[in-house]
Write an enzyme that holds these catalytic residues in place. Structure first.
Site, PDB file in Angstrom:
ATOM      1  N   ASP A  14      15.606 -65.445 -29.769  1.00  0.00           N
ATOM      2  CA  ASP A  14      16.062 -64.593 -30.868  1.00  0.00           C
ATOM      3  C   ASP A  14      15.984 -65.357 -32.185  1.00  0.00           C
ATOM      4  OD1 ASP A  14      16.680 -62.298 -29.383  1.00  0.00           O
ATOM      5  OD2 ASP A  14      18.623 -63.112 -28.796  1.00  0.00           O
ATOM      6  N   GLY A  40      19.795 -61.054 -21.182  1.00  0.00           N
ATOM      7  CA  GLY A  40      21.086 -60.782 -20.554  1.00  0.00           C
ATOM      8  C   GLY A  40      21.737 -61.939 -19.825  1.00  0.00           C
ATOM      9  N   GLY A  41      21.103 -62.393 -18.756  1.00  0.00           N
ATOM     10  CA  GLY A  41      21.703 -63.450 -17.954  1.00  0.00           C
ATOM     11  C   GLY A  41      21.851 -64.760 -18.702  1.00  0.00           C
ATOM     12  N   ILE A  42      20.884 -65.068 -19.562  1.00  0.00           N
ATOM     13  CA  ILE A  42      20.967 -66.297 -20.357  1.00  0.00           C
ATOM     14  C   ILE A  42      22.183 -66.243 -21.270  1.00  0.00           C
ATOM     15  CG2 ILE A  42      19.866 -67.439 -22.327  1.00  0.00           C
ATOM     16  CD1 ILE A  42      17.199 -67.124 -20.856  1.00  0.00           C
ATOM     17  N   ASN A  43      22.422 -65.101 -21.898  1.00  0.00           N
ATOM     18  CA  ASN A  43      23.610 -64.974 -22.744  1.00  0.00           C
ATOM     19  C   ASN A  43      24.897 -65.080 -21.929  1.00  0.00           C
ATOM     20  OD1 ASN A  43      22.448 -64.766 -25.272  1.00  0.00           O
ATOM     21  ND2 ASN A  43      22.239 -62.543 -25.168  1.00  0.00           N
ATOM     22  N   PRO A 227      33.941 -49.222 -28.755  1.00  0.00           N
ATOM     23  CA  PRO A 227      35.158 -49.544 -29.524  1.00  0.00           C
ATOM     24  C   PRO A 227      36.444 -49.104 -28.849  1.00  0.00           C
ATOM     25  CG  PRO A 227      33.975 -47.700 -30.523  1.00  0.00           C
ATOM     26  CD  PRO A 227      33.077 -48.265 -29.465  1.00  0.00           C
ATOM     27  N   ASP A 256      26.962 -58.807 -22.932  1.00  0.00           N
ATOM     28  CA  ASP A 256      26.794 -60.015 -22.118  1.00  0.00           C
ATOM     29  C   ASP A 256      28.062 -60.860 -22.134  1.00  0.00           C
ATOM     30  OD1 ASP A 256      24.110 -59.264 -21.699  1.00  0.00           O
ATOM     31  OD2 ASP A 256      23.496 -60.257 -23.541  1.00  0.00           O
TER      32      ASP A 256
END
Length: 317
Positions: A14, A40-43, A227, A256
């Site tokens: 990113d 996803g999984g990395i975050n 929210p 995530d």
């Protein structure tokens, strides 16, 4: 503490920056870009690290951008089990208009993962040094990967006694839930599609989630309400956790971060209700930071304590 592995099939680097004002047909002067690992999984692995938990991140990686991804994860001290690919790792671009505070997110398509590379992912998961307690499958599927591939992973993990946590969408989510997992985190829109209706109110969300749990789709179903917080359902309980009101600067990585809080809570022995509060605290804290910074631990602690106080007798939730 329980061991955790995350799987990201569509990772990214990113790149984020800020411009004074976003105006069409003009050359825009931007701040120096910031590069961060994503997907996803990395975050989830990055967020778990901030909570004090180690995990092993498994992901396909290729080209110069893939090398940068590995370097960025090394800087954050994330343990890695990368799978080398022919195609280069994708990059996303995020820019914030400083005048309005609005964020523009440009998500690039993932690169194709060949049959051979998919098999290598399976082999990597099967040959991990130790069998993990949790496998977190999070994020979108890249081109060339069918939902059935996730089913193969889920089946193999369940046979090994691994608790599978899934955070994906569309046909992939539907197919994996047919197989049954330990925990899934759909949002309201995804839950509505599974129920075959256009929209669900809060009562219908709980009822639909309860039905899916009874059908064996998941032992724990966490429905993200944005929210409004989250609705957490098990076979024996239903909890609604409100989201604290904060000044939001970015929603990147909020989902995530919520997953990381949920997995951390369950892996450390928190009750389902306490785990849900921690997940909401992590997800909300992530919205307080710009770009793809995820959350600050101090913000999570503060929000979690607020949620605990709201749950005390005599205090309105």
């Amino acid at each position: 503490m329980a061991s955790i592995v995350t799987l990201t099939l569509n990772p990214t680097v990113d790149k984020s920056t800020t411009a004074d004002q976003i105006i069409p047909d003009q050359k825009l002067r931007c701040a120096a870009p910031k590069f961060e690992p994503g997907g996803g999984g990395i975050n989830v692995s990055r967020a778990l690290k901030r909570l004090g938990a180690d995990s092993v991140a498994v992901f396909p990686v290729g080209g110069p951008s893939g090398q940068l991804l590995r370097e960025l994860l090394t800087q954050e001290q994330i343990q890695q089990q990368p799978v080398e690919t022919v195609s280069r790792t994708r990059e996303n671009f995020i820019v914030v208009d400083a005048r309005t505070g609005q964020q523009y997110r440009f998500g690039m398509p993932g690169t194709e993962l060949s049959e051979q590379e998919q098999q290598q992912v399976l082999t990597t998961l099967r040959n991990l040094p130790t069998v993990p307690d949790f496998l977190v499958i999070s994020g979108s599927l890249p081109p060339g990967v069918e939902p059935e591939f996730l089913v193969r992973i889920v089946r193999a993990a369940k046979q090994m006694g691994i608790k599978v946590v899934v955070d994906t969408s569309g046909p992939a989510l539907h197919r994996v839930l047919e197989e049954g997992v330990y925990l899934a985190k759909p949002n309201v829109g995804e839950l509505s599609k599974m129920a075959g209706v256009e929209e669900l109110d809060n009562e219908a969300v709980a009822e639909t989630a309860q039905r899916l749990v009874r059908e064996g789709k998941a032992e724990i179903l966490v429905v993200s309400l944005g929210p409004q917080g989250a609705c957490v359902v098990t076979r024996d309980s239903t909890h609604h956790v409100p989201a604290p009101a904060v000044k939001k600067r970015s929603t990147v990585g909020a989902g995530d971060s919520m997953v990381a809080g949920l997995v951390y809570g369950l892996s450390t022995g928190l009750s389902v209700r306490e785990t849900a509060r921690l997940g909401v605290a992590c997800g909300t804290a992530a919205t307080m930071n710009p770009g793809t910074e995820l959350f600050r631990k101090a913000d999570v602690d503060k929000l979690y304590q607020w949620l605990l106080q709201q749950a005390q007798p005599g205090v309105a939730a």
